[in-house]
Scaffold this motif. Structure first.
Motif, PDB file in Angstrom:
ATOM      1  N   GLU A 126       0.812  -1.211   0.000  1.00 30.55           N
ATOM      2  CA  GLU A 126       0.000   0.000   0.000  1.00 30.55           C
ATOM      3  C   GLU A 126       0.851   1.269   0.000  1.00 30.55           C
ATOM      4  N   LEU A 131       1.224   2.592  -6.768  1.00 26.39           N
ATOM      5  CA  LEU A 131      -0.070   1.930  -6.633  1.00 26.39           C
ATOM      6  C   LEU A 131      -1.118   3.013  -6.397  1.00 26.39           C
ATOM      7  N   TRP A 136      -6.158   0.460  -5.966  1.00 29.25           N
ATOM      8  CA  TRP A 136      -6.248  -0.274  -4.704  1.00 29.25           C
ATOM      9  C   TRP A 136      -7.708  -0.488  -4.314  1.00 29.25           C
TER      10      TRP A 136
END
Length: 390
Positions: A126, A131, A136
């Motif tokens: 995370e 990302l 996500w």
């Protein structure tokens, strides 16, 4: 290499480490996964993907993942155009490609379901820069046991292997050449662009790969601005010059900072140089196996505070350095900063960028990339640690 049935047999594989080293990395990462109850680890950071598989591309800003199941080989999820590079650089055999007309998160979810991995505990990085929150959210909506898997790979990367240190020494040889060329270029009438170009030319002709970060050259008043860079400024008598750069070899970096002045230095410039060099050497003297990050930072702070120059410094003493795709800063591995309990071990590598700035007027910096040895530390660079007077 299997990329959706595409025949890539004409591409010759090029690995920079023995497969046994990749196996050892994977085994250590899986120990970390087990300790945190992770069945499948999904890597999004380009440096971690490179470390685990060998795959690299300058298109790392695209959606790309490395999936590590508890058993079996990892596989890559890559944009099709990037996936061809995996046939060259990755030791893994499988790539799940996504085309520009597809949603890569849907491709990922399908790949996990087809392999029976979607219902287990999936740890995803995370904290990885690349990302996206939207991606996500899509993954989290379809994977019932998605948790944060950040920080599993970094402890394995912390101490460099003998092969990695070979690459860092070669990178620092290139750094030395670039820094020497940059310092030699400094003269009245030259520009900061000339200095940067000299460094880049020297490193590139000597074998450096494409750089993640251009040579940083700050001159005159701009040298007093943190993280400024070259911008067509002509050097004048009395100008301070701050240079920070690194060569790169097989994506390993070994940065260095040096300070210079055009003509005789003022008392202020001379004092800044003396304090910075003393600070750097105090930090290096504290580095040894068993010391903590905080102790190294405290040694640097003591010199700065004694000189009454904290507000001109005001930062951490250094950070882990080595492998770099998006940055040469391995800050996720270790930072030499106040109250940090990280214990130093042999093979760890750090960049110690000491700098002082009279904001908007003048600034200087001196640094070394060091490796922690069994008894202390070894600087990898050879350019003299002294104020260069041009």
């Amino acid at each position: 290499m299997n990329v959706a049935g595409l025949d890539l047999s004409a591409i010759q594989r090029e690995l920079f480490f023995e497969e046994s080293e990749y196996d050892a990395r994977l085994s250590a990462i899986r120990e970390g996964m087990a300790a945190r109850g992770i069945d499948t680890l999904v890597l999004a950071g380009p440096e971690n993907i490179l470390y685990v598989t060998g795959y690299q591309t300058f298109g790392f800003h695209n959606y790309q993942l490395c999936v590590i199941p508890a058993k079996g080989k990892p596989f890559l999820v890559l944009r099709f155009m990037e996936s061809v590079l995996a046939a060259r650089y990755a030791w893994t055999d499988e790539v799940v490609p996504w085309d520009d007309t597809q949603d890569p998160t849907e491709v990922t979810i399908t790949a996990l379901r087809e392999r029976g991995l979607a219902e287990g505990v999936i740890g995803i990085e995370e904290k990885a820069y690349f990302l996206r929150v939207t991606d996500w959210k899509k993954l989290a909506a379809s994977l019932p046991n998605l948790i944060d898997g950040s920080g599993v790979v970094e402890p394995v990367r912390a101490s460099k292997s003998p092969r990695e240190l070979e690459f860092m020494r070669e990178s620092c040889r290139l750094t030395d050449l670039g820094m020497t060329a940059a310092l030699d270029e400094i003269a009245v009438g030259r520009t900061d662009n000339d200095v940067a170009a000299a460094a880049f030319d020297a490193m590139t002709r000597a074998g450096a790969e494409y750089l993640q970060r251009d040579p940083i050259v700050c001159t005159g008043a701009r040298s007093g601005l943190p993280h400024a860079c070259y911008m067509r400024e002509t050097l004048k008598p009395g100008d301070a010059v701050l240079i920070e750069l690194s060569g790169v070899y097989h994506r390993y970096y070994a940065p260095m900072m040096r300070g210079a002045v055009v003509g005789p230095p003022s008392d202020q410039i001379r004092r800044m140089a003396d304090v910075i060099i003393e600070t750097l050497e105090a930090a290096m003297a504290k580095i040894r196996p068993g010391a903590t990050s905080a102790e190294v930072d405290a040694a640097a702070r003591e010199v700065i505070n004694r000189a009454g120059m904290w507000e001109n410094y005001r930062k951490r003493a250094g950070y882990s350095v080595g492998l770099g795709m998006s940055t040469w800063v391995e800050g996720g591995i270790a930072s030499l900063k106040e109250d940090d309990p990280t214990v130093l071990k042999p093979g760890m590598c750090f960049h110690l960028p000491m700098a002082l700035r009279d904001y908007g007027k003048a600034g200087l910096g001196f640094s070394e990339t060091i490796v922690v040895t069994e008894t202390g530390c070894e600087p990898l660079g050879t350019v003299p640690r002294e104020l260069r007077i041009a």
